[in-house]
Design a protein around this motif. Structure first.
Motif, PDB file in Angstrom:
ATOM      1  N   VAL A   1      27.207  49.588  46.879  1.00 39.26           N
ATOM      2  CA  VAL A   1      28.113  49.373  48.005  1.00 39.26           C
ATOM      3  C   VAL A   1      29.492  49.023  47.459  1.00 39.26           C
ATOM      4  O   VAL A   1      29.612  48.254  46.509  1.00 39.26           O
ATOM      5  N   LYS A   2      30.512  49.585  48.071  1.00 35.86           N
ATOM      6  CA  LYS A   2      31.884  49.254  47.684  1.00 35.86           C
ATOM      7  C   LYS A   2      32.383  48.064  48.487  1.00 35.86           C
ATOM      8  O   LYS A   2      32.098  47.937  49.682  1.00 35.86           O
ATOM      9  N   ALA A   3      33.120  47.191  47.818  1.00 30.99           N
ATOM     10  CA  ALA A   3      33.666  45.998  48.460  1.00 30.99           C
ATOM     11  C   ALA A   3      35.050  45.716  47.910  1.00 30.99           C
ATOM     12  O   ALA A   3      35.429  46.223  46.852  1.00 30.99           O
ATOM     13  N   ARG A   4      35.801  44.898  48.647  1.00 31.24           N
ATOM     14  CA  ARG A   4      37.135  44.494  48.218  1.00 31.24           C
ATOM     15  C   ARG A   4      37.123  43.023  47.831  1.00 31.24           C
ATOM     16  O   ARG A   4      36.591  42.180  48.559  1.00 31.24           O
ATOM     17  N   TYR A   5      37.708  42.728  46.702  1.00 29.98           N
ATOM     18  CA  TYR A   5      37.891  41.364  46.233  1.00 29.98           C
ATOM     19  C   TYR A   5      39.399  41.092  46.169  1.00 29.98           C
ATOM     20  O   TYR A   5      40.121  41.788  45.438  1.00 29.98           O
TER      21      TYR A   5
ATOM     22  N   SER B   1      32.252  44.100  38.848  1.00 28.11           N
ATOM     23  CA  SER B   1      32.303  45.319  38.036  1.00 28.11           C
ATOM     24  C   SER B   1      33.749  45.714  37.833  1.00 28.11           C
ATOM     25  O   SER B   1      34.670  45.111  38.403  1.00 28.11           O
ATOM     26  N   ALA B   2      33.961  46.732  37.014  1.00 23.28           N
ATOM     27  CA  ALA B   2      35.319  47.211  36.763  1.00 23.28           C
ATOM     28  C   ALA B   2      35.901  47.836  38.035  1.00 23.28           C
ATOM     29  O   ALA B   2      35.247  48.669  38.666  1.00 23.28           O
ATOM     30  N   PRO B   3      37.096  47.442  38.458  1.00 22.23           N
ATOM     31  CA  PRO B   3      37.672  47.984  39.689  1.00 22.23           C
ATOM     32  C   PRO B   3      38.104  49.441  39.530  1.00 22.23           C
ATOM     33  O   PRO B   3      38.532  49.868  38.459  1.00 22.23           O
ATOM     34  N   SER B   4      37.969  50.193  40.610  1.00 27.85           N
ATOM     35  CA  SER B   4      38.389  51.596  40.613  1.00 27.85           C
ATOM     36  C   SER B   4      39.818  51.771  41.095  1.00 27.85           C
ATOM     37  O   SER B   4      40.456  52.778  40.795  1.00 27.85           O
ATOM     38  N   SER B   5      40.331  50.820  41.857  1.00 29.17           N
ATOM     39  CA  SER B   5      41.715  50.876  42.314  1.00 29.17           C
ATOM     40  C   SER B   5      42.198  49.463  42.615  1.00 29.17           C
ATOM     41  O   SER B   5      41.397  48.533  42.768  1.00 29.17           O
ATOM     42  N   LEU B   6      43.497  49.319  42.711  1.00 32.06           N
ATOM     43  CA  LEU B   6      44.118  48.023  42.957  1.00 32.06           C
ATOM     44  C   LEU B   6      45.275  48.215  43.935  1.00 32.06           C
ATOM     45  O   LEU B   6      46.095  49.122  43.776  1.00 32.06           O
ATOM     46  N   THR B   7      45.319  47.354  44.955  1.00 29.23           N
ATOM     47  CA  THR B   7      46.402  47.382  45.930  1.00 29.23           C
ATOM     48  C   THR B   7      47.174  46.074  45.858  1.00 29.23           C
ATOM     49  O   THR B   7      46.574  44.993  45.945  1.00 29.23           O
TER      50      THR B   7
ATOM     51  N   ASN C   1      55.431  36.590  53.367  1.00 28.70           N
ATOM     52  CA  ASN C   1      55.897  36.621  51.967  1.00 28.70           C
ATOM     53  C   ASN C   1      54.861  36.073  50.982  1.00 28.70           C
ATOM     54  O   ASN C   1      55.211  35.452  49.981  1.00 28.70           O
ATOM     55  N   ARG C   2      53.583  36.303  51.261  1.00 28.73           N
ATOM     56  CA  ARG C   2      52.523  35.964  50.316  1.00 28.73           C
ATOM     57  C   ARG C   2      52.100  37.230  49.577  1.00 28.73           C
ATOM     58  O   ARG C   2      52.062  38.316  50.163  1.00 28.73           O
ATOM     59  N   TYR C   3      51.743  37.074  48.298  1.00 27.43           N
ATOM     60  CA  TYR C   3      51.383  38.215  47.460  1.00 27.43           C
ATOM     61  C   TYR C   3      49.884  38.159  47.121  1.00 27.43           C
ATOM     62  O   TYR C   3      49.353  37.089  46.798  1.00 27.43           O
ATOM     63  N   PHE C   4      49.228  39.338  47.188  1.00 26.60           N
ATOM     64  CA  PHE C   4      47.806  39.430  46.907  1.00 26.60           C
ATOM     65  C   PHE C   4      47.527  40.660  46.047  1.00 26.60           C
ATOM     66  O   PHE C   4      48.261  41.666  46.110  1.00 26.60           O
ATOM     67  N   LEU C   5      46.448  40.576  45.264  1.00 23.98           N
ATOM     68  CA  LEU C   5      45.889  41.723  44.553  1.00 23.98           C
ATOM     69  C   LEU C   5      44.529  42.019  45.157  1.00 23.98           C
ATOM     70  O   LEU C   5      43.662  41.129  45.206  1.00 23.98           O
ATOM     71  N   SER C   6      44.325  43.228  45.627  1.00 29.93           N
ATOM     72  CA  SER C   6      43.067  43.621  46.270  1.00 29.93           C
ATOM     73  C   SER C   6      42.385  44.690  45.416  1.00 29.93           C
ATOM     74  O   SER C   6      42.896  45.808  45.278  1.00 29.93           O
ATOM     75  N   PHE C   7      41.226  44.331  44.824  1.00 34.31           N
ATOM     76  CA  PHE C   7      40.478  45.226  43.950  1.00 34.31           C
ATOM     77  C   PHE C   7      39.340  45.889  44.730  1.00 34.31           C
ATOM     78  O   PHE C   7      38.651  45.220  45.519  1.00 34.31           O
TER      79      PHE C   7
ATOM     80  N   GLU D   1      26.067  45.715  43.770  1.00 33.66           N
ATOM     81  CA  GLU D   1      24.681  46.062  44.025  1.00 33.66           C
ATOM     82  C   GLU D   1      24.119  45.099  45.065  1.00 33.66           C
ATOM     83  O   GLU D   1      24.237  43.874  44.918  1.00 33.66           O
ATOM     84  N   PRO D   2      23.526  45.610  46.161  1.00 28.73           N
ATOM     85  CA  PRO D   2      22.988  44.726  47.202  1.00 28.73           C
ATOM     86  C   PRO D   2      21.946  43.765  46.644  1.00 28.73           C
ATOM     87  O   PRO D   2      21.139  44.113  45.789  1.00 28.73           O
ATOM     88  N   VAL D   3      21.994  42.533  47.143  1.00 30.23           N
ATOM     89  CA  VAL D   3      21.044  41.495  46.738  1.00 30.23           C
ATOM     90  C   VAL D   3      19.990  41.349  47.825  1.00 30.23           C
ATOM     91  O   VAL D   3      20.322  41.185  49.007  1.00 30.23           O
ATOM     92  N   GLN D   4      18.721  41.437  47.446  1.00 32.34           N
ATOM     93  CA  GLN D   4      17.631  41.336  48.400  1.00 32.34           C
ATOM     94  C   GLN D   4      17.242  39.871  48.590  1.00 32.34           C
ATOM     95  O   GLN D   4      16.898  39.180  47.648  1.00 32.34           O
ATOM     96  N   ILE D   5      17.323  39.394  49.837  1.00 25.74           N
ATOM     97  CA  ILE D   5      16.957  38.030  50.188  1.00 25.74           C
ATOM     98  C   ILE D   5      15.920  38.083  51.305  1.00 25.74           C
ATOM     99  O   ILE D   5      16.111  38.794  52.308  1.00 25.74           O
ATOM    100  N   ASP D   6      14.839  37.362  51.156  1.00 24.98           N
ATOM    101  CA  ASP D   6      13.810  37.327  52.190  1.00 24.98           C
ATOM    102  C   ASP D   6      14.322  36.590  53.421  1.00 24.98           C
ATOM    103  O   ASP D   6      14.902  35.498  53.315  1.00 24.98           O
ATOM    104  N   ALA D   7      14.084  37.193  54.598  1.00 25.42           N
ATOM    105  CA  ALA D   7      14.542  36.600  55.854  1.00 25.42           C
ATOM    106  C   ALA D   7      13.570  35.523  56.327  1.00 25.42           C
ATOM    107  O   ALA D   7      12.353  35.666  56.194  1.00 25.42           O
TER     108      ALA D   7
END
Length: 396
Positions: free
Chosen positions: A5-9, A151-157, A164-170, A175-181
């Motif tokens: 799964v792709k996610a943004r950090y 993991s290694a980022p594929s792109s950076l924004t 006027n706040r600055y951010f880096l978005s990777f 990998e999905p984590v399996q947790i018992d409900a």
């Protein structure tokens, strides 16, 4: 088969004075390239390809006196700006043809310098060196690493918001984590004062936005009286943006924590398909409804359900969940919003309005619900939120 799964950090950083000047120049160039390409697209009978647009607004533009300063910044964000315009037009045409679900997408608009500024780097335009991140023709910046990248980022924004706040978005792959409900299923009834009432009896109170909202409304009146392009007006605009960011950050933190708790503890999550766009037409409740973030909560629950292997359902918005007793199935009809509890005439049970609705949402979602004749029927489920909305999620 392993699912990725792709996610943004996203991380905040504080550039130096020289880096702020360089970033302002980069954002300006990206904005100019986008506006030039959009102007060509609006004047053309047939939409040009991305390669043709890049040649016109970047390669050939650099040779002119009016746009020769485009060579002072990295070429990668300029190319990505044209590519993003192509994606925006594709989303618009897919929305017209019905291929894209959800609310209709309009045509791309020209960018303003007072709006949020972004510049996207792909691999080759940035690199991570220890605790610092190198940006092409900008230099090394040191973000506040609140957590490690999985993991290694594929792109950076690179983002500069209205306050006027600055951010880096990777963009990274996780990998999905399996947790018992702990529980099999849960139904959730969304509201204004109490944000979420759940079928197991738990309640989640909404954060208080009223104090900040009153300050925003007061400053907006002040802004309307100030002359355009004045320093005082710009100062007031930044104050309003900071207050909006406080509300957005508070809401995002609350929704992330609540959605994580709900999805991690329950195997099946069931919500009601609310017509939020229609509900905000109510002038008395529009501002309060808009502050809650019901749609954002639904998108977060769906995305996290997919990540953890849960089942996410929405039931039909016309399902009479507040008109039926959750114990015996007796239907008492519509109720005024001021009525918060009902005494069932059939079984004699006093039902809390929101808890009763949450229990009925749970029953309808899993396919076991009494109707007005107290007979079993199959669950009616609506379409979940479209998966394209998952990109906007920011992992905190």
């Amino acid at each position: 088969m392993r699912q990725i799964v792709k996610a943004r950090y996203r991380y905040r950083f504080y550039p130096s004075d020289q880096q702020q000047v360089s970033l302002a120049q980069l954002f300006g160039c990206v904005c100019v390239v986008w506006n030039d390409a959009l102007a060509i697209c609006k004047q053309s009978e047939k939409l040009p390809s991305n390669n043709d647009l890049q040649k016109l607004v970047i390669t050939q533009a650099k040779k002119t006196n009016e746009r020769k300063w485009l060579s002072d910044v990295s070429n990668i964000p300029l190319q990505q700006s044209v590519a993003d315009l192509g994606v925006a037009y594709k989303n618009f045409f897919d929305s017209l043809k019905g291929k894209r679900k959800g609310k209709k997408v309009g045509t791309p608009k020209f960018k303003k310098k007072t709006s949020q500024q972004t510049a996207r780097f792909r691999i080759g335009g940035f690199s991570i060196k220890g605790d610092e991140v190198y940006l092409a023709k900008i230099g090394n910046v040191k973000p506040i690493w609140s957590r490690e990248l999985p993991s290694a980022p594929s792109s950076l924004t690179v983002i500069k918001d209205c306050a006027n706040r600055y951010f880096l978005s990777f963009v990274v792959e996780v990998e999905p984590v399996q947790i018992d409900a702990k529980n099999q299923s849960i139904g959730i009834d969304l509201g204004i004062k109490t944000f979420a009432v759940m079928s197991n009896g738990e309640k989640a109170e909404s954060p208080g936005y009223s104090k900040l909202d009153r300050k925003i409304r007061k400053l907006q009146k002040k802004l309307a009286r100030q002359p355009k392009d004045s320093k005082r007006r710009n100062k007031t605009r930044i104050q309003i943006a900071k207050l909006h960011n406080q509300i957005a950050d508070t809401r995002k933190d609350f929704l992330h924590k609540l959605s994580t708790k709900v999805v991690s503890e329950n195997q099946v999550i069931i919500l009601e398909d609310l017509n939020v766009s229609g509900m905000v037409k109510n002038r008395k409740l529009a501002r309060a409804i808009s502050l809650q973030g019901w749609r954002e909560f639904r998108v977060l629950c769906e995305a996290k359900s997919e990540k953890l292997g849960r089942t996410f359902h929405t039931i039909n918005r016309w399902e009479p969940t507040s008109q039926i007793c959750s114990d015996c199935g007796f239907r008492w009809g519509k109720l005024d919003l001021s009525i918060r509890s009902v005494l069932c005439l059939n079984c004699g049970t006093e039902q809390d309005r929101d808890e009763n609705a949450a229990k009925n949402i749970n029953k309808v979602g899993i396919g076991h619900c009494h109707d007005s004749k107290r007979t079993w029927r199959e669950g009616k489920t609506g379409l979940p939120a479209h998966l394209s909305e998952v990109s906007r999620i920011t992992v905190l």
